[in-house]
Design an enzyme around this catalytic site. Structure first.
Site, PDB file in Angstrom:
ATOM      1  N   HIS B  72       5.757  -1.555  -2.196  1.00 41.46           N
ATOM      2  CA  HIS B  72       6.697  -0.859  -0.962  1.00 41.46           C
ATOM      3  C   HIS B  72       6.441  -1.552   0.239  1.00 41.46           C
ATOM      4  O   HIS B  72       5.507  -2.380   0.390  1.00 41.46           O
ATOM      5  CB  HIS B  72       6.001   0.471  -1.037  1.00 41.46           C
ATOM      6  CG  HIS B  72       6.470   1.498  -2.261  1.00 41.46           C
ATOM      7  ND1 HIS B  72       6.131   2.714  -2.267  1.00 41.46           N
ATOM      8  CD2 HIS B  72       7.097   1.136  -3.282  1.00 41.46           C
ATOM      9  CE1 HIS B  72       6.395   3.318  -3.490  1.00 41.46           C
ATOM     10  NE2 HIS B  72       7.196   2.356  -3.966  1.00 41.46           N
ATOM     11  N   GLU B  74       4.923  -0.660   2.915  1.00 43.50           N
ATOM     12  CA  GLU B  74       3.886  -0.715   3.639  1.00 43.50           C
ATOM     13  C   GLU B  74       2.813  -1.508   2.913  1.00 43.50           C
ATOM     14  O   GLU B  74       2.168  -2.297   3.546  1.00 43.50           O
ATOM     15  CB  GLU B  74       3.370   0.480   3.410  1.00 43.50           C
ATOM     16  CG  GLU B  74       4.180   1.752   4.232  1.00 43.50           C
ATOM     17  CD  GLU B  74       5.175   2.164   3.304  1.00 43.50           C
ATOM     18  OE1 GLU B  74       5.609   1.711   2.497  1.00 43.50           O
ATOM     19  OE2 GLU B  74       5.527   3.800   3.489  1.00 43.50           O
ATOM     20  N   CYS B 108       4.844   7.017   0.791  1.00 43.60           N
ATOM     21  CA  CYS B 108       4.501   7.591  -0.690  1.00 43.60           C
ATOM     22  C   CYS B 108       2.991   7.944  -0.709  1.00 43.60           C
ATOM     23  O   CYS B 108       2.102   7.613   0.081  1.00 43.60           O
ATOM     24  CB  CYS B 108       5.051   6.755  -1.721  1.00 43.60           C
ATOM     25  SG  CYS B 108       4.134   5.460  -2.214  1.00 43.60           S
ATOM     26  N   CYS B 111       0.980   4.805  -0.992  1.00 42.95           N
ATOM     27  CA  CYS B 111       1.022   4.033   0.210  1.00 42.95           C
ATOM     28  C   CYS B 111       0.140   4.742   1.236  1.00 42.95           C
ATOM     29  O   CYS B 111      -0.758   4.264   2.035  1.00 42.95           O
ATOM     30  CB  CYS B 111       2.290   3.856   1.086  1.00 42.95           C
ATOM     31  SG  CYS B 111       3.238   2.601  -0.003  1.00 42.95           S
TER      32      CYS B 111
END
Lengths: 338, 209
Positions: B72, B74, B108, B111
């Site tokens: 992701h 991040e 999420c 993360c």
């Protein structure tokens, strides 16, 4: 190595020696909640079916479809063999200390013939999901139960054959060996393996690398190693020989050849890991579509049973099965100071 | 703990209350990155890790190209911070404790836990992440009592939220060519932002509507 450790390891080399259990959702593992209700003895057995019919009109108990309306008396000394559920305590507007049938059956037309004085009972608020829940809930009041035989066997530790357990042990042993190799490098002693249950192939073995990278926990390493096997991958592992991968063999994986589908992340795969994954790793396994996770020992912030049950978290789009206790003692011994 | 660390380093902690101008400036960069991601068929999320007015990490979702579902935006940005620290032989924990994450969508659960493990103290985000959100939507990992999972962090939600949602909607109307979705949404329109090519037979079925 002290003899005690040898002995322990020797015992765990027998897959029949260790036991492991499914980690079920709270809904399946907690006690079924109960509701307060009124029941009354049926003083004239011949009135039973009429009473049940009439009561279900006055107090239909619509949200309690699992509840059996009539039960056998619990106390042999009671004069009447059958007891019927009248209504929930919350159904009664006025609540006198000892309500009479008139209080409970506000309808004047109700024919109370064959019905004795009401008394308080507790009834299960929802249908039980497991046999132990069913057995405990039924002590309060009879309830229907749709048994999932796999869950029942799982809770008794009888879901898997010795042959299957021997396989689980083989995979967990790979994870344990990786954990030891990681420990030699000064990492946390946590190891993991991802396998394809269709082919029995070990696709990735890895260990914690968090001393070098705070987010490279063993499960994250294995997820990335699987990605390498599929032509992706992010991190390099040359310095860590115990972290390795194999591309999934389509010849061996029946599922893949069936539909001509390329493997996609960890769909259908299983993770064996010495210690319960943290929140980051547990959710990474959801994102990766893992199908089952087996872990050895719990961890204090664990997210597959201890602090959270991410694998059955409501609202998430993928759920998976979790079993804990595979080679527990060997896995526990990894993190014990030497 | 956090205030102690700030005192020890003679930092006033003002990075924990970014000005409106700062928020607008960095979020605008994050939104541009999300648009780029959408155009290349990735989930439209953009993020920046800002330290002392410097961008140390910039990321967008790289799941499809890496075949790693944890890549992701991040995570990509956090890796860049680690690299930046390693190049300068700085302690990543010290640096991260003074970093702010600007991201178009609520992080999420993975993360959010990663941000804790890295000790990022503040996250400014656009819209909620109803499917996977780890800062309150599905679980609140940002504030949870997890003593062995780094430090909790503060969130400033809602910046240009509608715009961020619209981008996500556009993306989910397209089919992700790497996911084999059995269900095809009846309401789905054709790809809106950039074409999505399918490489495998099995995918054509799901995009043929």
């Amino acid at each position: 190595m002290e003899p005690e450790t040898k002995k322990r390891r020797g015992m765990e080399s027998d897959p029949d020696w260790w036991d492991f259990l499914p980690v079920l959702s709270d809904e399946m593992s907690d006690e079924v909640p109960v509701l307060d209700a009124y029941a009354a003895p049926i003083t004239d057995k011949r009135q039973t079916s009429r009473l049940v019919k009439d009561l279900s009109v006055v107090h239909p108990l619509a949200d309690l479809q699992h509840i059996k309306r009539v039960r056998a008396r619990r106390d042999e000394k009671e004069p009447h063999a059958l007891e019927v559920l009248v209504c929930l305590v919350s159904d009664v507007l006025t609540r006198p200390q000892r309500p009479t049938l008139i209080d409970l059956l506000s309808s004047k037309d109700f024919n109370v013939k064959g019905l004795g004085e009401p008394f308080l009972v507790r009834i299960p608020a929802r249908a039980p999901l497991t046999r132990p829940q069913f057995e405990r809930a039924s002590r309060h009041w009879p309830t229907s139960f749709h048994e999932d035989k796999r869950v029942t066997l799982g809770l008794k530790g009888q879901l898997f054959t010795s042959g299957q357990k021997a396989k689980f042990q083989e995979y967990m042993t790979a994870a344990v060996e990786a954990a030891r190799a990681g420990r030699e490098e000064g990492m946390e002693a946590v190891g993991a393996a991802i396998i394809d249950p269709k082919s029995g192939q070990i696709l990735a073995v890895g260990h914690d690398l968090s001393r070098d990278h705070p987010l490279q926990h063993a499960a994250m390493v294995c997820i990335d190693l699987v990605a390498w096997g599929q032509g992706g991958g992010v991190y390099r592992y040359e310095k860590h020989p115990a972290c390795r991968y194999t591309a999934s063999d389509p010849q061996l994986s029946s599922g893949a050849s069936e539909e001509g589908v390329q493997p996609y992340i960890c769909t259908g795969y299983e993770l064996y890991i010495t210690r319960e994954p943290c929140v980051m790793c547990a959710m990474a396994l959801v994102h990766s579509r893992i199908s089952r996770v087996f872990y050895g020992t719990s961890s204090p912030d664990g997210a597959l049973g201890t602090k959270y049950k991410i694998h059955c978290q409501k609202g998430l789009n993928h759920h998976f099965q979790v079993y804990q206790g595979v080679m527990r003692q060997t896995c526990e011994a990894l993190t014990r100071p030497r | 703990m956090r205030s102690d660390a700030a005192e020890n380093n003679g930092i006033d902690g003002s990075f924990l209350q970014p000005s409106d101008t700062e928020v607008q400036r960095w979020m605008s960069c994050a939104f541009n990155m999300a648009k780029e991601a959408l155009e290349s068929g990735e989930v439209p999320v953009g993020c920046l890790l800002v330290y002392n007015n410097m961008v140390l990490g910039k990321g967008r979702n790289e799941v499809n190209e890496t075949k790693n579902a944890t890549r992701h935006a991040e995570m990509v940005a956090l890796d860049q911070v680690l690299e930046w620290c390693s190049d300068r032989e700085l302690d990543p924990e010290e640096v991260c404790r003074r970093c702010v994450l600007y991201v178009t969508v609520e992080p999420c659960i993975t993360c959010a836990a990663a941000l804790r493990l890295m000790n990022i103290p503040l996250v400014v985000y656009g819209c909620k992440n109803e499917r996977f959100g780890g800062c309150g939507s599905v679980l609140d990992i940002s504030a949870a009592d997890l003593p062995h999972t780094g430090t909790s962090f503060t969130c400033i939600p809602g910046h240009r939220a509608d715009e961020a949602v619209d981008m996500l909607k556009t993306f989910y109307k397209q089919e992700n060519p790497n996911v084999l979705k059995p269900k095809v949404r009846k309401d789905s329109l054709g790809p809106a932002g950039g074409s999505v090519t399918t490489q495998r037979e099995s995918c054509e079925k799901s995009t043929s509507d």
